[in-house]
Design a protein around this motif. Structure first.
Motif, PDB file in Angstrom:
ATOM      1  N   HIS A   1       0.648  -1.063  -0.167  1.00 34.27           N
ATOM      2  CA  HIS A   1       0.554   0.082  -0.048  1.00 34.27           C
ATOM      3  C   HIS A   1       0.920   1.292   0.054  1.00 34.27           C
TER       4      HIS A   1
ATOM      5  N   ASP B   1     -11.759  -7.039  -1.087  1.00 38.01           N
ATOM      6  CA  ASP B   1     -13.018  -5.610  -1.225  1.00 38.01           C
ATOM      7  C   ASP B   1     -12.807  -5.647  -2.262  1.00 38.01           C
TER       8      ASP B   1
ATOM      9  N   GLN C   1       0.774  -1.517  -7.009  1.00 40.71           N
ATOM     10  CA  GLN C   1      -0.302  -1.272  -7.406  1.00 40.71           C
ATOM     11  C   GLN C   1      -1.522  -2.682  -7.380  1.00 40.71           C
TER      12      GLN C   1
ATOM     13  N   LYS D   1      -9.814  -0.394  -8.030  1.00 40.66           N
ATOM     14  CA  LYS D   1      -9.195   1.131  -7.947  1.00 40.66           C
ATOM     15  C   LYS D   1      -7.794   0.507  -8.234  1.00 40.66           C
ATOM     16  N   TRP D   2      -7.343  -0.447  -7.813  1.00 40.30           N
ATOM     17  CA  TRP D   2      -5.238  -0.276  -7.735  1.00 40.30           C
ATOM     18  C   TRP D   2      -5.483  -0.927  -8.970  1.00 40.30           C
TER      19      TRP D   2
ATOM     20  N   GLY E   1     -16.247  -7.150  -8.291  1.00 38.28           N
ATOM     21  CA  GLY E   1     -15.935  -5.467  -7.879  1.00 38.28           C
ATOM     22  C   GLY E   1     -16.308  -4.449  -9.015  1.00 38.28           C
TER      23      GLY E   1
ATOM     24  N   GLU F   1     -12.480  -2.106  -4.372  1.00 41.39           N
ATOM     25  CA  GLU F   1     -11.027  -1.194  -3.982  1.00 41.39           C
ATOM     26  C   GLU F   1     -10.207  -2.103  -4.506  1.00 41.39           C
TER      27      GLU F   1
ATOM     28  N   GLU G   1       1.035   3.918  -3.338  1.00 36.90           N
ATOM     29  CA  GLU G   1      -0.004   5.613  -2.761  1.00 36.90           C
ATOM     30  C   GLU G   1       1.708   6.462  -3.448  1.00 36.90           C
TER      31      GLU G   1
ATOM     32  N   GLY H   1      -4.227  -4.556  -5.264  1.00 39.52           N
ATOM     33  CA  GLY H   1      -5.234  -5.441  -6.062  1.00 39.52           C
ATOM     34  C   GLY H   1      -5.137  -6.664  -5.723  1.00 39.52           C
TER      35      GLY H   1
ATOM     36  N   LEU I   1      -6.231  -7.770  -2.469  1.00 41.08           N
ATOM     37  CA  LEU I   1      -7.219  -7.436  -2.306  1.00 41.08           C
ATOM     38  C   LEU I   1      -8.630  -8.207  -2.483  1.00 41.08           C
TER      39      LEU I   1
END
Length: 352
Positions: free
Chosen positions: A58, A85, A69, A91-92, A117, A88, A62, A73, A76
């Protein structure tokens, strides 16, 4: 054989490397953070710690580190070191994919294909598969080939399916090898075309692809693309059957009954029928029921026969329904009660 001290030296070096890497990571070096996460996830130079790995992924993610990333992913998506998740994860994946990261593009495609997702969108899935495949990513080339073979998100096109499956297969993607063999086999007419299909079945079978072993056995039985060899066919079926491949277990059972490539052995045949039947393989359930009716490889037992006929019939076998009706009147009330009890208790299970 290596001396005991060799392993100790290697472990010491790995721990020293880990400590230096951690120092750089704590100073904000994104690549060091990513490498540290990899080692924590694998337990290399330290004890395995998926939660700590996810935290370092993470931190690197960031900072825009594409590999991190994508890795975050995956954590998650699978719930590794963090609570699962899928939204989420998307997103990554997207952040990495938009940087051109081919594995993330493929993962994004898979998510769109499954509808995890994100809403299910086969056209969007194919778009991401193509972006990754055009970068030479074999998993994406396989997924794109599969999309063309099935007409999922693209117009169905056998030639394009073969093109992309071939690209993936040449890079060693075992599922692509098998699917390529299937596509070639379906449209093969000439000997050379059957040989090419057999070549890819063999390549996949050599990498332990169970369906490929099964189809290679069929080719050896038919003598198409390879020499007819029932012993070789039975050997491939056995290899797959021992790894719980139900169609191979059923086919191996049939060959033990017929003595095709193996010595005739009804008991061995019934054994393999039972293993496939326990996994929910309907033809094996039907055949096992017939074995009990005929006392072939098993003791004569109409209660067990009835049980397997009913289970197979409930799964859609018309032949099993006919066989069930033939013997229904032969069972006593006690036998029928026992059979129904066993039917109610049946749940398909794969051992191992």
């Amino acid at each position: 054989m290596k001396s005991p001290w060799y392993g100790k030296l290697f472990q010491h070096a790995a721990e020293k490397d880990f400590a230096a890497l951690r120092q750089r990571a704590e100073q904000g070096d994104a690549e060091a953070q990513y490498q540290l996460a990899l080692r924590l996830g694998a337990g290399h130079g330290t004890s395995q710690n998926h939660a700590a790995a996810a935290e370092w992924y993470h931190r690197a993610a960031e900072q825009g580190h594409a590999e991190a990333q994508n890795a975050l992913g995956l954590c998650l998506d699978e719930g590794t070191g963090v609570e699962r998740d899928p939204a989420e994860a998307i997103k990554w994946y997207r952040k990495a994919a938009e940087q051109g990261h081919s594995a993330a593009q493929n993962n994004l495609g898979l998510s769109h294909r499954k509808g995890e997702g994100v809403p299910k969108d086969l056209e969007e899935a194919a778009r991401w598969f193509r972006l990754a495949a055009e970068q030479g990513y074999p998993d994406a080339a396989y997924s794109l080939g599969l999309a063309y073979a099935r007409g999922e998100g693209v117009l169905q096109d056998s030639a394009r399916a073969v093109k992309w499956l071939h690209k993936a297969a040449e890079q060693g993607e075992v599922n692509a090898m098998h699917r390529l063999a299937r596509e070639l086999h379906k449209k093969a007419e000439k000997k050379a075309e059957f040989r090419e299909a057999a070549r890819w079945y063999r390549a996949a079978a050599d990498k332990d692809h169970l369906d490929a072993m099964y189809y290679l056995a069929q080719l050896h039985s038919d003598g198409t693309g390879v020499a007819e060899n029932f012993v070789e066919a039975a050997a491939w079926l056995l290899k797959a059957a021992e790894q719980f491949h139900a169609p191979s277990q059923f086919e191996l059972g049939r060959r033990h009954l017929a003595g095709q490539g193996v010595p005739p052995n009804p008991a061995e045949g019934a054994k393999w029928f039972r293993r496939a039947a326990d996994q929910g393989h309907v033809p094996a359930q039907l055949q096992l029921g017939r074995c009990y009716v005929e006392g072939k490889g098993v003791p004569l037992d109409f209660t067990r026969a009835y049980r397997w006929f009913v289970i197979a019939a409930n799964l859609g076998s018309k032949d099993a329904a006919i066989e069930r009706d033939k013997i229904t009147g032969t069972l006593t009330g006690e036998q029928m009660a026992e059979a129904k009890k066993r039917i109610a208790e049946f749940t398909p299970q794969r051992p191992g």
